[in-house]
Design a protein around this motif. Structure first.
Motif, mmCIF file in Angstrom:
data_model
loop_
_atom_site.group_PDB
_atom_site.id
_atom_site.type_symbol
_atom_site.label_atom_id
_atom_site.label_comp_id
_atom_site.label_asym_id
_atom_site.label_seq_id
_atom_site.Cartn_x
_atom_site.Cartn_y
_atom_site.Cartn_z
ATOM 1 N N SER A 78 0.851 -1.191 0.000
ATOM 2 C CA SER A 78 0.000 0.000 0.000
ATOM 3 C C SER A 78 0.888 1.243 0.000
ATOM 4 O O SER A 78 2.095 1.164 0.245
ATOM 5 C CB SER A 78 -0.921 0.019 1.227
ATOM 6 O OG SER A 78 -0.159 -0.001 2.417
ATOM 7 N N GLY A 79 0.262 2.389 -0.280
ATOM 8 C CA GLY A 79 0.937 3.672 -0.113
ATOM 9 C C GLY A 79 2.064 3.958 -1.078
ATOM 10 O O GLY A 79 3.030 4.631 -0.710
ATOM 11 N N ALA A 80 1.953 3.515 -2.333
ATOM 12 C CA ALA A 80 3.055 3.685 -3.288
ATOM 13 C C ALA A 80 3.550 5.125 -3.404
ATOM 14 O O ALA A 80 4.756 5.375 -3.303
ATOM 15 C CB ALA A 80 2.655 3.142 -4.656
ATOM 16 N N PRO A 81 2.680 6.125 -3.599
ATOM 17 C CA PRO A 81 3.199 7.491 -3.740
ATOM 18 C C PRO A 81 3.635 8.105 -2.418
ATOM 19 O O PRO A 81 4.399 9.076 -2.399
ATOM 20 C CB PRO A 81 2.018 8.265 -4.334
ATOM 21 C CG PRO A 81 0.816 7.503 -3.892
ATOM 22 C CD PRO A 81 1.226 6.057 -3.842
ATOM 23 N N PHE A 82 3.138 7.537 -1.305
ATOM 24 C CA PHE A 82 3.480 8.096 -0.003
ATOM 25 C C PHE A 82 4.857 7.660 0.482
ATOM 26 O O PHE A 82 5.541 8.409 1.182
ATOM 27 C CB PHE A 82 2.441 7.675 1.037
ATOM 28 C CG PHE A 82 1.040 8.100 0.716
ATOM 29 C CD1 PHE A 82 0.770 9.347 0.175
ATOM 30 C CD2 PHE A 82 -0.031 7.249 0.956
ATOM 31 C CE1 PHE A 82 -0.526 9.743 -0.116
ATOM 32 C CE2 PHE A 82 -1.330 7.626 0.674
ATOM 33 C CZ PHE A 82 -1.578 8.869 0.134
ATOM 34 N N GLN A 83 5.247 6.455 0.128
ATOM 35 C CA GLN A 83 6.468 5.903 0.721
ATOM 36 C C GLN A 83 7.722 6.727 0.426
ATOM 37 O O GLN A 83 8.483 7.037 1.364
ATOM 38 C CB GLN A 83 6.655 4.445 0.285
ATOM 39 C CG GLN A 83 5.634 3.497 0.893
ATOM 40 C CD GLN A 83 5.995 2.040 0.671
ATOM 41 O OE1 GLN A 83 7.169 1.653 0.622
ATOM 42 N NE2 GLN A 83 4.978 1.200 0.532
ATOM 43 N N PRO A 84 7.985 7.146 -0.822
ATOM 44 C CA PRO A 84 9.177 7.986 -1.044
ATOM 45 C C PRO A 84 9.070 9.344 -0.347
ATOM 46 O O PRO A 84 10.089 9.891 0.111
ATOM 47 C CB PRO A 84 9.222 8.150 -2.568
ATOM 48 C CG PRO A 84 8.396 7.035 -3.113
ATOM 49 C CD PRO A 84 7.325 6.796 -2.099
ATOM 50 N N ALA A 85 7.854 9.883 -0.253
ATOM 51 C CA ALA A 85 7.679 11.165 0.431
ATOM 52 C C ALA A 85 7.999 11.040 1.915
ATOM 53 O O ALA A 85 8.617 11.929 2.523
ATOM 54 C CB ALA A 85 6.244 11.660 0.235
ATOM 55 N N ILE A 86 7.598 9.949 2.512
ATOM 56 C CA ILE A 86 7.887 9.709 3.926
ATOM 57 C C ILE A 86 9.384 9.545 4.142
ATOM 58 O O ILE A 86 9.940 10.018 5.142
ATOM 59 C CB ILE A 86 7.121 8.475 4.418
ATOM 60 C CG1 ILE A 86 5.614 8.721 4.355
ATOM 61 C CG2 ILE A 86 7.538 8.108 5.841
ATOM 62 C CD1 ILE A 86 4.783 7.458 4.438
ATOM 63 N N ALA A 87 10.044 8.881 3.208
ATOM 64 C CA ALA A 87 11.494 8.711 3.313
ATOM 65 C C ALA A 87 12.188 10.060 3.426
ATOM 66 O O ALA A 87 13.095 10.249 4.255
ATOM 67 C CB ALA A 87 12.025 7.937 2.110
ATOM 68 N N ALA A 88 11.761 11.022 2.625
ATOM 69 C CA ALA A 88 12.360 12.359 2.683
ATOM 70 C C ALA A 88 12.005 13.058 3.990
ATOM 71 O O ALA A 88 12.834 13.745 4.594
ATOM 72 C CB ALA A 88 11.895 13.183 1.482
ATOM 73 N N ALA A 89 10.767 12.889 4.450
ATOM 74 C CA ALA A 89 10.325 13.575 5.667
ATOM 75 C C ALA A 89 11.064 13.080 6.903
ATOM 76 O O ALA A 89 11.319 13.850 7.837
ATOM 77 C CB ALA A 89 8.826 13.407 5.851
ATOM 78 N N LEU A 90 11.413 11.806 6.937
ATOM 79 C CA LEU A 90 12.131 11.274 8.093
ATOM 80 C C LEU A 90 13.476 11.978 8.299
ATOM 81 O O LEU A 90 14.018 11.978 9.402
ATOM 82 C CB LEU A 90 12.337 9.764 7.949
ATOM 83 C CG LEU A 90 11.104 8.895 8.238
ATOM 84 C CD1 LEU A 90 11.372 7.443 7.838
ATOM 85 C CD2 LEU A 90 10.722 8.975 9.709
ATOM 86 N N ALA A 91 13.992 12.582 7.236
ATOM 87 C CA ALA A 91 15.276 13.295 7.326
ATOM 88 C C ALA A 91 15.106 14.766 7.695
ATOM 89 O O ALA A 91 16.100 15.515 7.707
ATOM 90 C CB ALA A 91 16.020 13.174 6.000
ATOM 91 N N LEU A 92 13.889 15.206 8.028
ATOM 92 C CA LEU A 92 13.704 16.593 8.462
ATOM 93 C C LEU A 92 14.586 16.885 9.669
ATOM 94 O O LEU A 92 14.917 15.984 10.448
ATOM 95 C CB LEU A 92 12.236 16.849 8.809
ATOM 96 C CG LEU A 92 11.280 16.969 7.614
ATOM 97 C CD1 LEU A 92 9.835 16.996 8.088
ATOM 98 C CD2 LEU A 92 11.591 18.210 6.789
#
Length: 386
Positions: A262-276
């Motif tokens: 699930s969450g195909a478009p969300f997963q790369p976005a979350i990866a970037a957010a974890l590095a905030l």
């Protein structure tokens, strides 16, 4: 037609109270979801991914960027050396917990956890056909009795399910408490599954201690978290689990037949957010601590007994001083009487008497919403005096 083991789990209190709040126009302080969205960079990245064509099945274990980002998050915040290949992306933490329990437990096995508990725990244990062994967390501190914890373990203990910071009580287990849990798990050769979705919501200078960081526990611990709470996107339902390869492999074997992916478009976005930057995580805790204080002060003024909240989105109260002995009765009438919805703690207990007079409120809302809720709750003080 429902199988017997699931007859006690036909609905959730969150759905019931949210529906009641919607019907009555009440402010919903029952269900733990924010009323603001996450960081703009996360939202814009997800939108770009949707328009950029990342809308088909992602890899079954999760996209490589997110698995690596989770591993880096564990190193950055806790000093854990996590191999991205031992990270599994799931449909929220709830699926990760369910897949772990279903993968590791069956009829005749026992699962030790703490009550009150998030309601999916009992349902998932029932799905597995295992037996729940619940250890009480009692006010005012919501700590556990070490002797009661020891007594909950047996030769049949297969898994220990630990939630810290803890929903619904808001307690944060300290190193000494977690060490005892770990020692008993090791003594009984049980797997530890930790639900750490509120890991960045710890207040008053306290620290979240992952059980996997304690001596000897990394080899028997599955660590679970998710994006929903940390980044205020609870509807995205993207979580993860990491731990020893053989345990993660077992979880994956079940997970692939639950949602697959699930969450195909969300997963790369979350990866970037974890590095905030650290400032994002610090501000998250600071803002929520302020909201906790705003609501807690208002609840005290309204006549509730309010217990200290060390972490999470939630404040637990006792309604006895308001003339009620049953928190469920109180919650069912509150939306129409006052225009505020909350949830009774008794529904999170194997022993309902444990939380009979306790009620949970969520403070993960905009200040103006909390202020209006506090204003409405003040009418309770007038009722009591009358």
């Amino acid at each position: 037609m429902l199988v017997e083991r699931m007859r006690a789990h036909t609905s959730t209190i969150f759905a019931e109270m949210s529906a009641l709040a919607l019907r009555t126009g009440a402010i919903n302080l029952g269900q733990g979801f924010p009323d603001t969205d996450g960081p703009p960079s996360l939202l814009s990245d997800a939108a770009a991914n949707i328009h950029g064509g990342l809308n088909q099945y992602p890899p079954g274990v999760g996209v490589p960027e997110l698995r690596s980002a989770v591993a880096e998050h564990q190193r950055r915040f806790y000093g854990l050396d996590v191999d991205p290949d031992t990270v599994l992306i799931t449909t929220g933490a709830t699926e990760a917990i369910a897949a772990a329990v279903l993968a590791l437990c069956g009829p005749g096995d026992e699962v030790v956890t703490f009550q009150p508990y998030y309601d999916s725990y009992a349902a998932t244990i029932a799905l597995a056909g295992a037996e729940l062994r619940a250890v009480a967390l009692r006010p005012p501190s919501f700590g556990f009795d070490p002797d009661e914890l020891r007594a909950a373990f047996s030769s049949r203990t297969r898994l220990v399910l630990v939630n810290t910071p803890h929903n619904p009580t808001g307690t944060v287990f300290d190193r000494e408490q977690l060490t005892l849990i770990g020692e008993l798990a090791a003594e009984h050769d049980a797997v530890v599954v930790t639900d750490e979705v509120y890991e960045h919501m710890v207040y008053d200078g306290r620290a979240h201690v992952p059980m996997a960081t304690l001596p000897g526990l990394a080899d028997r611990t599955l660590t679970i978290s998710s994006v929903g709470k940390t980044f205020s996107v609870t509807g995205w339902k993207v979580g993860w689990v990491n731990g020893p390869a053989e345990l993660v492999h077992a979880v994956r074997a079940v997970k692939q037949f639950l949602t697959y992916v699930s969450g195909a478009p969300f997963q790369p976005a979350i990866a970037a957010a974890l590095a905030l930057p650290d400032s994002f995580y610090t501000r998250l805790a600071t803002d929520l601590q302020r909201k906790r204080d705003l609501l807690s002060d208002g609840l005290r003024e309204a006549g509730f007994t309010v217990f200290d909240t060390a972490g999470t989105y939630f404040v637990v109260t006792d309604v006895t001083a308001l003339g009620f002995t049953d928190g469920a009765e109180f919650c069912w009438t509150l939306p129409e009487r006052i225009g505020v919805a909350a949830v009774p703690v008794s529904v999170f207990c194997a022993d309902p008497d444990l939380g009979r007079s306790l009620v949970r409120f969520a403070f993960c809302k905009r200040d103006e919403v909390l202020e209006e809720a506090v204003s409405r709750l003040a009418a309770l003080r007038t009722e009591v005096r009358a």
